[in-house]
Design a protein around this motif. Structure first.
Motif, PDB file in Angstrom:
ATOM      1  N   SER A   1       0.813  -1.220   0.000  1.00 25.04           N
ATOM      2  CA  SER A   1       0.000   0.000   0.000  1.00 25.04           C
ATOM      3  C   SER A   1       0.848   1.273   0.000  1.00 25.04           C
ATOM      4  CB  SER A   1      -0.970   0.003   1.177  1.00 25.04           C
ATOM      5  OG  SER A   1      -0.262  -0.129   2.382  1.00 25.04           O
ATOM      6  N   SER A   2       1.881   1.322   0.838  1.00 26.68           N
ATOM      7  CA  SER A   2       2.729   2.514   0.871  1.00 26.68           C
ATOM      8  C   SER A   2       3.964   2.267   1.713  1.00 26.68           C
ATOM      9  CB  SER A   2       1.978   3.707   1.462  1.00 26.68           C
ATOM     10  OG  SER A   2       2.847   4.827   1.537  1.00 26.68           O
ATOM     11  N   ASP A   3       5.031   2.981   1.408  1.00 23.75           N
ATOM     12  CA  ASP A   3       6.225   2.911   2.259  1.00 23.75           C
ATOM     13  C   ASP A   3       5.993   3.623   3.595  1.00 23.75           C
ATOM     14  OD1 ASP A   3       6.087   5.115   0.603  1.00 23.75           O
ATOM     15  OD2 ASP A   3       8.085   4.871  -0.242  1.00 23.75           O
ATOM     16  N   THR A   4       4.920   4.391   3.688  1.00 22.65           N
ATOM     17  CA  THR A   4       4.597   4.981   5.002  1.00 22.65           C
ATOM     18  C   THR A   4       3.973   3.934   5.926  1.00 22.65           C
ATOM     19  OG1 THR A   4       2.508   5.753   4.075  1.00 22.65           O
ATOM     20  CG2 THR A   4       4.270   7.377   4.258  1.00 22.65           C
ATOM     21  N   SER A   5       3.576   2.776   5.365  1.00 23.30           N
ATOM     22  CA  SER A   5       3.015   1.709   6.197  1.00 23.30           C
ATOM     23  C   SER A   5       4.104   0.827   6.801  1.00 23.30           C
ATOM     24  CB  SER A   5       2.076   0.829   5.361  1.00 23.30           C
ATOM     25  OG  SER A   5       1.030   1.600   4.825  1.00 23.30           O
ATOM     26  N   ALA A   6       5.326   0.991   6.344  1.00 26.04           N
ATOM     27  CA  ALA A   6       6.432   0.158   6.833  1.00 26.04           C
ATOM     28  C   ALA A   6       6.836   0.598   8.245  1.00 26.04           C
ATOM     29  CB  ALA A   6       7.628   0.289   5.892  1.00 26.04           C
ATOM     30  N   PRO A   7       7.351  -0.345   9.020  1.00 29.36           N
ATOM     31  CA  PRO A   7       7.827   0.033  10.360  1.00 29.36           C
ATOM     32  C   PRO A   7       9.123   0.831  10.258  1.00 29.36           C
ATOM     33  CG  PRO A   7       8.385  -2.246   9.891  1.00 29.36           C
ATOM     34  CD  PRO A   7       7.561  -1.772   8.723  1.00 29.36           C
ATOM     35  N   ALA A   8       9.598   1.296  11.420  1.00 26.39           N
ATOM     36  CA  ALA A   8      10.917   1.941  11.456  1.00 26.39           C
ATOM     37  C   ALA A   8      11.978   0.856  11.561  1.00 26.39           C
ATOM     38  CB  ALA A   8      11.007   2.891  12.642  1.00 26.39           C
ATOM     39  N   HIS A   9      13.148   1.121  10.961  1.00 29.62           N
ATOM     40  CA  HIS A   9      14.224   0.131  10.989  1.00 29.62           C
ATOM     41  C   HIS A   9      14.765  -0.036  12.415  1.00 29.62           C
ATOM     42  CE1 HIS A   9      18.146  -1.727  10.179  1.00 29.62           C
ATOM     43  NE2 HIS A   9      17.563  -2.188   9.086  1.00 29.62           N
ATOM     44  N   PRO A  10      15.075  -1.281  12.823  1.00 29.79           N
ATOM     45  CA  PRO A  10      15.573  -1.524  14.195  1.00 29.79           C
ATOM     46  C   PRO A  10      16.779  -0.666  14.572  1.00 29.79           C
ATOM     47  CG  PRO A  10      15.128  -3.610  13.090  1.00 29.79           C
ATOM     48  CD  PRO A  10      14.874  -2.530  12.074  1.00 29.79           C
ATOM     49  N   LEU A  11      17.708  -0.434  13.640  1.00 34.55           N
ATOM     50  CA  LEU A  11      18.894   0.370  13.990  1.00 34.55           C
ATOM     51  C   LEU A  11      18.495   1.801  14.335  1.00 34.55           C
ATOM     52  CD1 LEU A  11      21.540  -0.830  11.361  1.00 34.55           C
ATOM     53  CD2 LEU A  11      21.559  -1.214  13.852  1.00 34.55           C
ATOM     54  N   ILE A  12      17.418   2.269  13.725  1.00 31.97           N
ATOM     55  CA  ILE A  12      16.964   3.630  14.020  1.00 31.97           C
ATOM     56  C   ILE A  12      16.254   3.654  15.372  1.00 31.97           C
ATOM     57  CG2 ILE A  12      15.366   5.435  13.246  1.00 31.97           C
ATOM     58  CD1 ILE A  12      16.417   4.803  10.387  1.00 31.97           C
TER      59      ILE A  12
ATOM     60  N   PHE B   1       1.619   0.213  -6.532  1.00 32.81           N
ATOM     61  CA  PHE B   1       2.228  -0.750  -5.614  1.00 32.81           C
ATOM     62  C   PHE B   1       3.540  -0.125  -5.132  1.00 32.81           C
ATOM     63  CE2 PHE B   1      -0.189  -4.666  -6.667  1.00 32.81           C
ATOM     64  CZ  PHE B   1      -0.892  -4.195  -7.765  1.00 32.81           C
ATOM     65  N   VAL B   2       3.787  -0.204  -3.836  1.00 36.03           N
ATOM     66  CA  VAL B   2       5.029   0.346  -3.299  1.00 36.03           C
ATOM     67  C   VAL B   2       5.787  -0.743  -2.543  1.00 36.03           C
ATOM     68  CG1 VAL B   2       6.079   2.180  -1.919  1.00 36.03           C
ATOM     69  CG2 VAL B   2       3.855   2.555  -2.999  1.00 36.03           C
ATOM     70  N   ALA B   3       7.074  -0.849  -2.812  1.00 32.44           N
ATOM     71  CA  ALA B   3       7.946  -1.724  -2.016  1.00 32.44           C
ATOM     72  C   ALA B   3       8.734  -0.829  -1.071  1.00 32.44           C
ATOM     73  CB  ALA B   3       8.890  -2.508  -2.911  1.00 32.44           C
ATOM     74  N   SER B   4       8.980  -1.328   0.121  1.00 31.56           N
ATOM     75  CA  SER B   4       9.744  -0.531   1.087  1.00 31.56           C
ATOM     76  C   SER B   4      10.959  -1.337   1.538  1.00 31.56           C
ATOM     77  CB  SER B   4       8.885  -0.206   2.302  1.00 31.56           C
ATOM     78  OG  SER B   4       8.760  -1.357   3.130  1.00 31.56           O
ATOM     79  N   TRP B   5      11.732  -0.765   2.445  1.00 27.66           N
ATOM     80  CA  TRP B   5      12.881  -1.480   2.992  1.00 27.66           C
ATOM     81  C   TRP B   5      12.421  -2.764   3.669  1.00 27.66           C
ATOM     82  CZ3 TRP B   5      13.537  -3.000   7.988  1.00 27.66           C
ATOM     83  CH2 TRP B   5      12.681  -2.450   8.935  1.00 27.66           C
ATOM     84  N   ALA B   6      11.141  -2.800   4.100  1.00 27.93           N
ATOM     85  CA  ALA B   6      10.649  -3.930   4.883  1.00 27.93           C
ATOM     86  C   ALA B   6       9.867  -4.944   4.048  1.00 27.93           C
ATOM     87  CB  ALA B   6       9.773  -3.412   6.032  1.00 27.93           C
ATOM     88  N   THR B   7       9.715  -4.694   2.757  1.00 30.62           N
ATOM     89  CA  THR B   7       8.990  -5.659   1.920  1.00 30.62           C
ATOM     90  C   THR B   7       9.875  -6.889   1.727  1.00 30.62           C
ATOM     91  OG1 THR B   7       7.979  -3.792   0.776  1.00 30.62           O
ATOM     92  CG2 THR B   7       7.734  -5.958  -0.239  1.00 30.62           C
ATOM     93  N   ARG B   8       9.301  -8.070   1.964  1.00 27.33           N
ATOM     94  CA  ARG B   8      10.091  -9.297   1.955  1.00 27.33           C
ATOM     95  C   ARG B   8       9.965 -10.039   0.621  1.00 27.33           C
ATOM     96  NH1 ARG B   8       6.573 -11.691   6.573  1.00 27.33           N
ATOM     97  NH2 ARG B   8       5.183 -11.006   4.918  1.00 27.33           N
ATOM     98  N   ALA B   9      10.949 -10.856   0.340  1.00 27.74           N
ATOM     99  CA  ALA B   9      10.900 -11.700  -0.867  1.00 27.74           C
ATOM    100  C   ALA B   9       9.641 -12.561  -0.839  1.00 27.74           C
ATOM    101  CB  ALA B   9      12.154 -12.564  -0.941  1.00 27.74           C
TER     102      ALA B   9
END
Ligand code: PLP
Length: 343
Positions: free
Chosen positions: A4-15, A320-328
Motif C-alpha cells: 500500500s505505501s512505504d509509510t506503512s512500513a515500520p521503522a528500521h531496528p537500527l533507528i 504498488f510500493v515496495a519498502s525497505w521492509a517488503t520481503r521476498a
C-alpha cells in the motif's frame, strides 16, 4: 502482501536503537544537542559540501517551510501538476509562504517538460505589478509517478530556472530511492544540478519520523529565517535530539542507501511479476520503489481476493510500493496468487 505505501512500513531496528540510545540523561533542547550536531555533520559529509539543516517530523512541513524561505507571498512556485505540494498538502505551501501561488506545469511521468517550463518563464513580464512572477521551481525526485530525474534532466530545468532568477526546491520524500535508482551521487542530484533547497525524506525509507530541510550554497544564509518560520509554524520540537538521532543512524554506514536499494530491487521484481504473471501494463517507468500499473480485471480480482493491499490511483491505474521492509516472500505470494491464473 502489503504494497500500500512505504509509510506503512515500520521503522528500521537500527533507528529505533539509536532513539533508545539517545534516551539517556539530560541534553540541550531545540536542536542544540549532540545528536542534531552529528546529523548536520553526517549530511554535510553525504552531500560533500557545507550545508545548513533543519529537521521536521513530516514531509509536508519540510516542503512548506522550504518553499517559504525561497518564495515571497507575491511570487509563484512552478511545479508539476501532480506534485505532492499541489495535490497532497492541503494548501500548506500556500499557507506557509503566506499566499504564494502554485503554478502547474505538465510533463510525462511527473517530470516537468522543459518546453512547458520555458513557455511559462517566457510569459513573465518583469516590472508588471499585475502578474504573479515565478520565484521558485519545485521538482520531485522520485517524481509522483515513481520515475527518477537524472542529473542531466534536472540540469535542463534548473538552468532555465536560474536564468530566470528562480531558486530551486527539490521534494526528496523518496530521494534515497532516486539515488539508488540512478546511481548518481547525492551531490550530483542536488546542488551540483542546481538545487538550492532539498526536502530530504527519511520516514518512508526506514526512519521513525524525520525529514531534513537542507540549504545549499548561498541559500544557507536563509537558515535564520527558516528557524524563525519553523518556530512560528510550530515545527520546533523541544526534544529534537530524537530527530537528530534518527537521521544520524539513517546515514551511518550507508544504511539509507542499503534500505533504498532493497526497496528498489523488490519493486523491480514485483513489477516483473505483475507484468509476466498478471499481464499488467506499466503506466510509468519503475525507476525506484513505486509501480504504477494498469491491471486486467482478472488480475485485480485475484489480488483483491487474496487480500493484497495496493492503492487505486487516477485513470484506472493502481500503485504498488515496495519498502525497505517488503520481503521476498511478499513477492513470492503475489507470484503464486497470479500464477494460479493459468491453472
Ligand atoms: C510522502 C511524500 C511527501 C511527504 O508527505 P508527509 O505525509 O507529509 O510526510 C512529500 N512529497 C512526496 C512526493 C511524497 O510522496
Amino acid at each position: 502482501m502489503n504494497f500500500s505505501s512505504d509509510t506503512s512500513a515500520p521503522a528500521h531496528p537500527l533507528i529505533m536503537e539509536a532513539v533508545a540510545a539517545a534516551n539517556r540523561g539530560m541534553a540541550a533542547s531545540y536542536g542544540a544537542d549532540a545528536w542534531c550536531e552529528a546529523a548536520r555533520a553526517a549530511i554535510a559529509a553525504v552531500f560533500e559540501t557545507d550545508v545548513e539543516v533543519w529537521l521536521t517530523a513530516s514531509g509536508t512541513a519540510a516542503n512548506a517551510l522550504a518553499l517559504s524561505v525561497i518564495c515571497p507571498p507575491t511570487g509563484a512556485v512552478l511545479c508539476h501538476e501532480q506534485a505532492h505540494v499541489e495535490r497532497d498538502e492541503r494548501g500548506a505551501p500556500e499557507f506557509f509562504t503566506g499566499g504564494a501561488k502554485l503554478q502547474l506545469l505538465s510533463g510525462a511521468h511527473g517530470k516537468i517538460d522543459p518546453a512547458a517550463l520555458a513557455g511559462r518563464l517566457a510569459s513573465d513580464r518583469p516590472g508588471s505589478v499585475h502578474q504573479v512572477p515565478a520565484a521558485a521551481l519545485s521538482l520531485s525526485n522520485l517524481t509522483e509517478s515513481g520515475a527518477a530525474y537524472s542529473p542531466a534532466e534536472m540540469r535542463v530545468l534548473t538552468d532555465a530556472a536560474k536564468a530566470g532568477g528562480l531558486l530551486v526546491h527539490l521534494d526528496g520524500a523518496r530521494f534515497a530511492n532516486a539515488v539508488a535508482g540512478t546511481g548518481a551521487s547525492p551531490a550530483e542530484l542536488t546542488w551540483k544540478s542546481g538545487v538550492d533547497v532539498l526536502s530530504f525524506g527519511a520516514t518512508k525509507n526506514g526512519a521513525l519520523g524525520v525529514e531534513a530541510i537542507i540549504l545549499f550554497g548561498e541559500a544557507r544564509q536563509r537558515i535564520g529565517e527558516l528557524r524563525e518560520r519553523a518556530k512560528r509554524g510550530g515545527h520546533m520540537p523541544p526534544k529534537m535530539r530524537y530527530l537528530g538521532a534518527q537521521l544520524t543512524a539513517y546515514l551511518a554506514d550507508g544504511l539509507w542507501l542499503d534500505l533504498a536499494a532493497h526497496a528498489n530491487a523488490t519493486a523491480a521484481k514485483l513489477a516483473e511479476v505483475l507484468v509476466s504473471e498478471g499481464a499488467a501494463q506499466l503506466a510509468a517507468p519503475v525507476d525506484g520503489n513505486e509501480i504504477f500499473a494498469v491491471l486486467p480485471a482478472e488480475t485485480l480480482r485475484r489480488l483483491q481476493q487474496a487480500g493484497a493491499l495496493f492503492a487505486p490511483w487516477e485513470g484506472g491505474v493502481h500503485r504498488f510500493v515496495a519498502s525497505w521492509a517488503t520481503r521476498a516472500e511478499d513477492v513470492d505470494a503475489l507470484r503464486a496468487c497470479l500464477g494460479a491464473r493459468r491453472d
